[in-house]
Design a protein around this motif. Structure first.
Motif, PDB file in Angstrom:
ATOM      1  N   ILE A  51       1.051  -1.219  -0.039  1.00 40.40           N
ATOM      2  CA  ILE A  51       0.060   0.061  -0.033  1.00 40.40           C
ATOM      3  C   ILE A  51       0.890   1.351   0.084  1.00 40.40           C
ATOM      4  CG2 ILE A  51      -0.104  -0.137   2.419  1.00 40.40           C
ATOM      5  CD1 ILE A  51      -2.902   0.946   0.379  1.00 40.40           C
ATOM      6  N   ALA A  52       0.494   2.456  -0.922  1.00 38.42           N
ATOM      7  CA  ALA A  52       1.454   3.360  -0.911  1.00 38.42           C
ATOM      8  C   ALA A  52       1.123   4.001   0.519  1.00 38.42           C
ATOM      9  CB  ALA A  52       0.550   4.215  -1.840  1.00 38.42           C
ATOM     10  N   PRO A  53       2.237   4.772   1.202  1.00 36.59           N
ATOM     11  CA  PRO A  53       1.945   5.684   2.332  1.00 36.59           C
ATOM     12  C   PRO A  53       0.714   6.295   2.555  1.00 36.59           C
ATOM     13  CG  PRO A  53       4.426   5.757   1.444  1.00 36.59           C
ATOM     14  CD  PRO A  53       3.179   5.187   0.426  1.00 36.59           C
ATOM     15  N   ASP A  54       0.170   7.292   1.408  1.00 38.87           N
ATOM     16  CA  ASP A  54      -1.015   7.977   1.543  1.00 38.87           C
ATOM     17  C   ASP A  54      -2.153   7.160   1.239  1.00 38.87           C
ATOM     18  OD1 ASP A  54      -0.655   7.703  -1.347  1.00 38.87           O
ATOM     19  OD2 ASP A  54      -0.685   9.815  -1.724  1.00 38.87           O
ATOM     20  N   GLU A  55      -2.088   5.661   1.055  1.00 37.76           N
ATOM     21  CA  GLU A  55      -3.088   4.815   0.673  1.00 37.76           C
ATOM     22  C   GLU A  55      -3.887   5.204  -0.800  1.00 37.76           C
ATOM     23  OE1 GLU A  55      -5.300   3.266   4.130  1.00 37.76           O
ATOM     24  OE2 GLU A  55      -4.747   4.896   4.806  1.00 37.76           O
ATOM     25  N   SER A  56      -3.229   5.878  -1.919  1.00 37.36           N
ATOM     26  CA  SER A  56      -3.730   6.256  -2.908  1.00 37.36           C
ATOM     27  C   SER A  56      -3.699   5.261  -4.020  1.00 37.36           C
ATOM     28  CB  SER A  56      -2.745   7.387  -3.546  1.00 37.36           C
ATOM     29  OG  SER A  56      -1.391   7.087  -3.823  1.00 37.36           O
ATOM     30  N   TYR A  57      -2.722   4.171  -3.581  1.00 38.49           N
ATOM     31  CA  TYR A  57      -2.633   3.028  -4.741  1.00 38.49           C
ATOM     32  C   TYR A  57      -2.145   1.857  -4.060  1.00 38.49           C
ATOM     33  CZ  TYR A  57       2.296   3.744  -5.337  1.00 38.49           C
ATOM     34  OH  TYR A  57       3.652   4.018  -5.245  1.00 38.49           O
ATOM     35  N   LEU A  58      -2.528   0.554  -4.401  1.00 35.67           N
ATOM     36  CA  LEU A  58      -2.166  -0.528  -3.828  1.00 35.67           C
ATOM     37  C   LEU A  58      -1.808  -1.523  -5.013  1.00 35.67           C
ATOM     38  CD1 LEU A  58      -3.051  -2.776  -1.548  1.00 35.67           C
ATOM     39  CD2 LEU A  58      -4.944  -3.024  -2.791  1.00 35.67           C
ATOM     40  N   ILE A  59      -0.820  -2.118  -4.662  1.00 34.07           N
ATOM     41  CA  ILE A  59      -0.192  -3.325  -5.809  1.00 34.07           C
ATOM     42  C   ILE A  59      -0.185  -4.435  -4.974  1.00 34.07           C
ATOM     43  CG2 ILE A  59       1.843  -3.659  -7.064  1.00 34.07           C
ATOM     44  CD1 ILE A  59       2.837  -1.051  -7.204  1.00 34.07           C
ATOM     45  N   PHE A  60      -0.784  -5.642  -5.713  1.00 29.28           N
ATOM     46  CA  PHE A  60      -0.688  -6.889  -5.253  1.00 29.28           C
ATOM     47  C   PHE A  60      -0.475  -7.933  -6.023  1.00 29.28           C
ATOM     48  CE2 PHE A  60      -5.016  -5.472  -6.806  1.00 29.28           C
ATOM     49  CZ  PHE A  60      -5.594  -6.495  -7.262  1.00 29.28           C
ATOM     50  N   SER A  61      -0.572  -9.090  -5.760  1.00 26.61           N
ATOM     51  CA  SER A  61      -0.390 -10.324  -6.773  1.00 26.61           C
ATOM     52  C   SER A  61      -1.686 -11.128  -6.587  1.00 26.61           C
ATOM     53  CB  SER A  61       0.909 -11.121  -6.012  1.00 26.61           C
ATOM     54  OG  SER A  61       0.949 -12.332  -6.668  1.00 26.61           O
ATOM     55  N   ALA A  62      -1.972 -11.507  -7.646  1.00 27.61           N
ATOM     56  CA  ALA A  62      -3.154 -12.573  -7.895  1.00 27.61           C
ATOM     57  C   ALA A  62      -2.989 -13.379  -8.889  1.00 27.61           C
ATOM     58  CB  ALA A  62      -4.456 -11.345  -8.387  1.00 27.61           C
ATOM     59  N   ILE A  63      -4.016 -14.538  -8.490  1.00 27.80           N
ATOM     60  CA  ILE A  63      -3.638 -15.724  -9.087  1.00 27.80           C
ATOM     61  C   ILE A  63      -5.109 -16.129  -9.669  1.00 27.80           C
ATOM     62  CG2 ILE A  63      -3.961 -17.259  -7.187  1.00 27.80           C
ATOM     63  CD1 ILE A  63      -1.733 -19.326  -8.498  1.00 27.80           C
ATOM     64  N   GLY A  64      -5.280 -16.723 -10.933  1.00 27.33           N
ATOM     65  CA  GLY A  64      -6.335 -17.141 -11.696  1.00 27.33           C
ATOM     66  C   GLY A  64      -7.141 -16.329 -12.392  1.00 27.33           C
ATOM     67  N   ARG A  65      -6.730 -15.009 -12.196  1.00 26.64           N
ATOM     68  CA  ARG A  65      -7.704 -14.105 -12.987  1.00 26.64           C
ATOM     69  C   ARG A  65      -7.520 -14.239 -14.447  1.00 26.64           C
ATOM     70  NH1 ARG A  65      -8.241  -8.327 -10.505  1.00 26.64           N
ATOM     71  NH2 ARG A  65      -8.607  -8.730  -8.369  1.00 26.64           N
ATOM     72  N   PRO A  66      -8.729 -14.042 -15.251  1.00 25.28           N
ATOM     73  CA  PRO A  66      -8.597 -14.316 -16.521  1.00 25.28           C
ATOM     74  C   PRO A  66      -7.906 -13.485 -17.299  1.00 25.28           C
ATOM     75  CG  PRO A  66     -10.892 -13.932 -15.730  1.00 25.28           C
ATOM     76  CD  PRO A  66     -10.146 -13.767 -14.672  1.00 25.28           C
ATOM     77  N   ASP A  67      -7.326 -12.461 -17.008  1.00 18.38           N
ATOM     78  CA  ASP A  67      -6.352 -11.671 -17.776  1.00 18.38           C
ATOM     79  C   ASP A  67      -4.754 -12.053 -17.416  1.00 18.38           C
ATOM     80  OD1 ASP A  67      -6.430 -10.383 -15.266  1.00 18.38           O
ATOM     81  OD2 ASP A  67      -6.710  -8.309 -15.957  1.00 18.38           O
ATOM     82  N   GLY A  68      -4.760 -12.894 -16.464  1.00 17.19           N
ATOM     83  CA  GLY A  68      -3.303 -13.212 -15.953  1.00 17.19           C
ATOM     84  C   GLY A  68      -2.501 -14.051 -17.380  1.00 17.19           C
ATOM     85  N   LEU A  69      -1.462 -14.042 -17.007  1.00 16.92           N
ATOM     86  CA  LEU A  69      -0.318 -14.467 -18.011  1.00 16.92           C
ATOM     87  C   LEU A  69      -0.041 -15.926 -17.689  1.00 16.92           C
ATOM     88  CD1 LEU A  69       2.033 -11.518 -19.022  1.00 16.92           C
ATOM     89  CD2 LEU A  69       0.026 -12.277 -20.005  1.00 16.92           C
TER      90      LEU A  69
END
Length: 162
Positions: free
Chosen positions: A47-65
C-alpha cells in the motif's frame, strides 16, 4: 495494515483485507471490496504511504499471463478502482509476486520465478554447466527485479509526500 488471507466474509480464495490502528488497537478487519477482490486469489498487497494506490499479486484471473501476476488499483474518493493488470515484461507466465515500492516512490521491486533458460537444453549439461545454471539469476527458482514506476505502463501513482 493491509494483508491477504482467507477468512469468513471473503469473495473467494485469498482476499485483501485491512485493519485500521485506532488508539493503539487494530480494529476489526475490513475486506477492501469487490473492485479489488474476486473469486480468485489476491495476496501480498503493498500500500502506498498515502493509501492512494495498492499493488498486489493475484492468481487465476482471466487476464493473467500464467501463475501469479501483479496488479495496481487506485483509490479515488475513498473507493478502490478496478485493478489494472501490469503489462509484460513486468508480468510473465511465471509467478510474479511480492511487490514493494522504494521509499522515494521511483522503483517497483518484485520477485519472479521466470527462467531465462530453455526448458529443454539443446544438449545435455555436464555437472559444471548444470551447477552454474542452477545457481545463476533467471534459473526459475526466484529472483528480485526492479523497474522504474514510470515504466509500469499504467497511470502514474501520486508522488509520495516530502
Amino acid at each position: 495494515l493491509y494483508y491477504g488471507t482467507i477468512r469468513s466474509g471473503g469473495r473467494g480464495g485469498n482476499d485483501i483485507w485491512m485493519s485500521r490502528l485506532v488508539n493503539g488497537v487494530y480494529q476489526t478487519p475490513e475486506n477492501v471490496g469487490d473492485s479489488v477482490n474476486t473469486r480468485f486469489g489476491e495476496v501480498e498487497p503493498w500500500i502506498a504511504p498515502d493509501e492512494s494506490y495498492l499493488i498486489f499479486s493475484a492468481i487465476g484471473r482471466p487476464d493473467g499471463l500464467g501463475d501469479h501476476d501483479l496488479y495496481i488499483s487506485y483509490r479515488r474518493r475513498g473507493v478502490w478502482q478496478r485493478p489494472l493488470h501490469l503489462p509484460a515484461p513486468i508480468n510473465s507466465p511465471a509467478g510474479d509476486m511480492n511487490p514493494s515500492v522504494s521509499p522515494d516512490g521511483k522503483y517497483l521491486y518484485f520477485s519472479s520465478s521466470r527462467s531465462v533458460f530453455d526448458n529443454v537444453p539443446a544438449r545435455p549439461y555436464d555437472y559444471r554447466e548444470l551447477s552454474r545454471r542452477l545457481m545463476s539469476p533467471g534459473n526459475g527458482l526466484g529472483d528480485i527485479y526492479r523497474v522504474e514506476m514510470e515504466e509500469l505502463g499504467v497511470p502514474a501513482p501520486a508522488a509520495p509526500p516530502p
